[in-house]
Design an enzyme around this catalytic site. Structure first.
Site, PDB file in Angstrom:
ATOM      1  N   ASP A  40       0.837  -1.202   0.000  1.00 54.38           N
ATOM      2  CA  ASP A  40       0.000   0.000   0.000  1.00 54.38           C
ATOM      3  C   ASP A  40       0.871   1.250   0.000  1.00 54.38           C
ATOM      4  O   ASP A  40       2.028   1.217   0.427  1.00 54.38           O
ATOM      5  CB  ASP A  40      -0.908  -0.009   1.244  1.00 54.38           C
ATOM      6  N   ASP A  52       4.004   3.063  -4.416  1.00 50.25           N
ATOM      7  CA  ASP A  52       3.004   3.720  -5.248  1.00 50.25           C
ATOM      8  C   ASP A  52       2.912   2.888  -6.525  1.00 50.25           C
ATOM      9  O   ASP A  52       3.897   2.804  -7.278  1.00 50.25           O
ATOM     10  CB  ASP A  52       3.472   5.151  -5.565  1.00 50.25           C
ATOM     11  N   ASN A  99      -5.435  -4.505  -6.816  1.00 45.93           N
ATOM     12  CA  ASN A  99      -6.635  -3.956  -6.176  1.00 45.93           C
ATOM     13  C   ASN A  99      -6.570  -2.446  -5.984  1.00 45.93           C
ATOM     14  O   ASN A  99      -7.607  -1.778  -5.975  1.00 45.93           O
ATOM     15  CB  ASN A  99      -6.839  -4.651  -4.820  1.00 45.93           C
ATOM     16  N   TYR A 144     -12.883   7.914 -13.810  1.00 44.47           N
ATOM     17  CA  TYR A 144     -12.848   6.636 -13.081  1.00 44.47           C
ATOM     18  C   TYR A 144     -13.429   5.516 -13.937  1.00 44.47           C
ATOM     19  O   TYR A 144     -12.840   4.434 -14.077  1.00 44.47           O
ATOM     20  CB  TYR A 144     -13.637   6.798 -11.783  1.00 44.47           C
ATOM     21  N   LYS A 153     -11.722   2.046 -15.522  1.00 47.85           N
ATOM     22  CA  LYS A 153     -12.163   0.685 -15.211  1.00 47.85           C
ATOM     23  C   LYS A 153     -12.535  -0.089 -16.479  1.00 47.85           C
ATOM     24  O   LYS A 153     -12.332  -1.299 -16.547  1.00 47.85           O
ATOM     25  CB  LYS A 153     -13.321   0.721 -14.204  1.00 47.85           C
ATOM     26  N   GLY A 174     -20.190  -3.413  -7.340  1.00 44.86           N
ATOM     27  CA  GLY A 174     -21.102  -2.274  -7.477  1.00 44.86           C
ATOM     28  C   GLY A 174     -20.827  -1.297  -6.344  1.00 44.86           C
ATOM     29  O   GLY A 174     -19.912  -0.469  -6.439  1.00 44.86           O
ATOM     30  N   VAL A 209     -19.664  -0.963  -2.547  1.00 47.53           N
ATOM     31  CA  VAL A 209     -19.041  -1.666  -1.420  1.00 47.53           C
ATOM     32  C   VAL A 209     -18.742  -0.650  -0.324  1.00 47.53           C
ATOM     33  O   VAL A 209     -18.142   0.403  -0.604  1.00 47.53           O
ATOM     34  CB  VAL A 209     -17.722  -2.354  -1.848  1.00 47.53           C
ATOM     35  N   LEU A 210     -19.112  -0.958   0.886  1.00 45.90           N
ATOM     36  CA  LEU A 210     -18.959   0.020   1.974  1.00 45.90           C
ATOM     37  C   LEU A 210     -17.500   0.103   2.427  1.00 45.90           C
ATOM     38  O   LEU A 210     -17.028  -0.731   3.212  1.00 45.90           O
ATOM     39  CB  LEU A 210     -19.892  -0.344   3.126  1.00 45.90           C
TER      40      LEU A 210
HETATM   41  N1  LIG Z   1     -15.791   0.578  -2.811  1.00 51.78           N
HETATM   42  C1  LIG Z   1     -16.497   0.375  -3.921  1.00 51.78           C
HETATM   43  O1  LIG Z   1     -17.722   0.582  -3.937  1.00 51.78           O
HETATM   44  C2  LIG Z   1     -15.831  -0.116  -5.172  1.00 51.78           C
HETATM   45  C3  LIG Z   1     -14.461  -0.235  -5.307  1.00 51.78           C
HETATM   46  N2  LIG Z   1     -13.911  -0.694  -6.477  1.00 51.78           N
HETATM   47  C4  LIG Z   1     -12.474  -0.832  -6.651  1.00 51.78           C
HETATM   48  O2  LIG Z   1     -11.950  -1.708  -5.661  1.00 51.78           O
HETATM   49  C5  LIG Z   1     -10.606  -1.317  -5.323  1.00 51.78           C
HETATM   50  C6  LIG Z   1     -10.509  -1.100  -3.817  1.00 51.78           C
HETATM   51  O3  LIG Z   1     -11.443  -0.098  -3.460  1.00 51.78           O
HETATM   52  P1  LIG Z   1     -11.762   0.304  -1.944  1.00 51.78           P
HETATM   53  O4  LIG Z   1     -11.289  -0.711  -1.002  1.00 51.78           O
HETATM   54  O5  LIG Z   1     -13.174   0.725  -1.951  1.00 51.78           O
HETATM   55  O6  LIG Z   1     -10.845   1.625  -1.843  1.00 51.78           O
HETATM   56  P2  LIG Z   1     -10.205   2.358  -0.561  1.00 51.78           P
HETATM   57  O7  LIG Z   1      -9.911   3.750  -0.990  1.00 51.78           O
HETATM   58  O8  LIG Z   1     -11.030   2.155   0.637  1.00 51.78           O
HETATM   59  O9  LIG Z   1      -8.816   1.560  -0.389  1.00 51.78           O
HETATM   60  C7  LIG Z   1      -7.844   1.656  -1.402  1.00 51.78           C
HETATM   61  C8  LIG Z   1      -6.472   1.352  -0.847  1.00 51.78           C
HETATM   62  O10 LIG Z   1      -5.539   1.528  -1.929  1.00 51.78           O
HETATM   63  C9  LIG Z   1      -4.427   2.290  -1.460  1.00 51.78           C
HETATM   64  N3  LIG Z   1      -3.842   3.027  -2.591  1.00 51.78           N
HETATM   65  C10 LIG Z   1      -4.368   4.102  -3.226  1.00 51.78           C
HETATM   66  N4  LIG Z   1      -3.529   4.545  -4.165  1.00 51.78           N
HETATM   67  C11 LIG Z   1      -2.458   3.727  -4.140  1.00 51.78           C
HETATM   68  C12 LIG Z   1      -1.250   3.680  -4.889  1.00 51.78           C
HETATM   69  N5  LIG Z   1      -0.984   4.591  -5.840  1.00 51.78           N
HETATM   70  N6  LIG Z   1      -0.365   2.707  -4.618  1.00 51.78           N
HETATM   71  C13 LIG Z   1      -0.616   1.802  -3.638  1.00 51.78           C
HETATM   72  N7  LIG Z   1      -1.736   1.798  -2.896  1.00 51.78           N
HETATM   73  C14 LIG Z   1      -2.652   2.743  -3.147  1.00 51.78           C
HETATM   74  C15 LIG Z   1      -5.011   3.220  -0.407  1.00 51.78           C
HETATM   75  O11 LIG Z   1      -4.028   3.719   0.461  1.00 51.78           O
HETATM   76  C16 LIG Z   1      -6.037   2.319   0.266  1.00 51.78           C
HETATM   77  O12 LIG Z   1      -5.450   1.576   1.317  1.00 51.78           O
HETATM   78  C17 LIG Z   1     -10.322  -0.038  -6.138  1.00 51.78           C
HETATM   79  O13 LIG Z   1      -9.632  -0.394  -7.319  1.00 51.78           O
HETATM   80  C18 LIG Z   1     -11.711   0.480  -6.481  1.00 51.78           C
HETATM   81  O14 LIG Z   1     -11.722   1.239  -7.656  1.00 51.78           O
HETATM   82  C19 LIG Z   1     -14.690  -1.048  -7.536  1.00 51.78           C
HETATM   83  C20 LIG Z   1     -16.042  -0.945  -7.452  1.00 51.78           C
HETATM   84  C21 LIG Z   1     -16.720  -0.472  -6.289  1.00 51.78           C
HETATM   85  C1  LIG Z   2     -16.531   3.021  -6.649  1.00 47.19           C
HETATM   86  C2  LIG Z   2     -17.160   2.302  -7.747  1.00 47.19           C
HETATM   87  O1  LIG Z   2     -16.502   1.647  -8.486  1.00 47.19           O
HETATM   88  C3  LIG Z   2     -18.519   2.420  -7.910  1.00 47.19           C
HETATM   89  C4  LIG Z   2     -19.167   1.557  -8.910  1.00 47.19           C
HETATM   90  O2  LIG Z   2     -19.126   3.201  -7.264  1.00 47.19           O
END
Ligand SMILES: NC(=O)C1=CN([C@@H]2O[C@H](COP(=O)(O)OP(=O)(O)OC[C@H]3O[C@@H](n4cnc5c(N)ncnc54)[C@H](O)[C@@H]3O)[C@@H](O)[C@H]2O)C=CC1
Ligand SMILES: CC(=O)C(C)=O
EC number: 1.1.1.304
Length: 258
Positions: A34, A61, A88, A154, A158, A185, A187-188
């Site tokens: 991370d 990064d 991820n 965004y 994707k 979709g 996710v909290l």
């Molecule tokens: N939460 C949602 O509703 C959805 C999330 N996603 C995707 O799932 C993945 C995870 O999302 P979440 O857990 O919700 O996000 P989040 O923002 O809660 O966690 C993301 C993590 O990635 C780390 N991060 C960010 N930029 C980084 C970088 N340049 N290098 C290394 N680490 C980095 C952050 O520090 C954080 O720990 C993302 O790719 C997001 O686009 C997809 C669809 C829906």
């Molecule tokens: C964060 C994300 O991918 C959506 C669908 O909201």
């Protein structure tokens, strides 16, 4: 070392953290990778309290190609091999097309698209060296299946990740490497909190109303938990999924953006 080894980028919190914690239950050693050292260390320490030696944390990064290749080298040095690479890490910003800031667009593409590209390159290089296949899993999104207002950069990133994954799947199949994606979709996680807050601000409604409006679109009647996503990823890395490649699995509870 007999256990399998997985790298999960962006596993300091949210979906990545849930995936890492779940894979440890499946006997994987996990690399918590991370950009945020504090959260990465906390997740790693938490896992090691329960299963000592199963986690290590790495700060990087993913937008830096060299850092991603160094990550794979360090993990192989620490754990002996690599079996699974989960791209991820991802970021988002919410704005209108007209107001979207060029620097933010560039950074988002660097992290989401190029970061995933570097992860696929670095993992495939290591898997080819090992000679016995491997699994690559990418975080896409429902927003990568259907465009979404206020999420243009965004959403574009994707869609790109799904195209990249399909192409890589075809090219790497002859090496026994599968490449798949998960498309959540709602996710909290902290990312979703930001999305609802910023979207509400632009629309002039409260975040609570914005969240409720979104949840109303979900056929199953609730948002996903990070663990719901981790369940699907666990399937994708399992023996049962060995004949699946080039796919992306919607985890949206029957939701479609309107
Ligand atoms: N939460 C949602 O509703 C959805 C999330 N996603 C995707 O799932 C993945 C995870 O999302 P979440 O857990 O919700 O996000 P989040 O923002 O809660 O966690 C993301 C993590 O990635 C780390 N991060 C960010 N930029 C980084 C970088 N340049 N290098 C290394 N680490 C980095 C952050 O520090 C954080 O720990 C993302 O790719 C997001 O686009 C997809 C669809 C829906
Ligand atoms: C964060 C994300 O991918 C959506 C669908 O909201």
């Amino acid at each position: 070392m007999s256990n399998k080894v997985a790298i999960i980028t962006g596993s300091g919190r949210g979906i990545g953290r849930a995936i890492a914690e779940r894979l440890v239950k499946e006997n994987y050693h996990v690399a918590i990778a991370d950009i945020d050292e504090v959260t990465a260390k906390a997740v790693s320490d938490g896992i090691n309290k329960v299963r000592n030696g199963f986690a290590k944390y790495y700060v990087l990064d993913v937008a830096s190609r060299q850092s991603v290749f160094d990550l794979v080298d360090r993990v192989v040095n620490d754990f002996g091999r690599l079996d699974v690479f989960i791209n991820n890490a991802g970021i988002a910003f919410i704005d209108t097309i007209v107001a979207s800031d060029p620097d933010k667009i560039e950074r988002l593409f660097d992290v989401n698209i190029k970061g995933t590209f570097w992860g696929i390159q670095a993992a495939a290089t290591q898997f080819k060296k090992q000679g016995d296949g491997g699994r690559i899993i990418n975080a896409a999104s429902l927003a990568g299946v259907e465009g979404s207002a206020l999420q243009s950069a965004y959403s574009a990133s994707k869609f790109a990740i799904r195209g990249l994954g399909q192409s890589a799947a075809k090219e790497l199949a002859s090496d026994g490497i599968t490449v798949n994606a998960y498309d959540p979709g709602i996710v909290l996680t902290p990312l979703r909190d930001y999305i609802d807050e910023r979207t509400a601000q632009i629309k002039g409604i409260t975040p609570a109303v914005q969240r409720q409006n979104v949840v109303n679109e979900i056929a199953l009647g609730r948002p996903a938990s990070p663990e719901d996503v981790a369940d699907v990823v666990t399937f994708l890395v399992s023996e049962s999924a060995k004949y699946i490649t080039g796919q992306s699995i919607l985890i949206d509870g029957g939701m479609r953006f309107h």
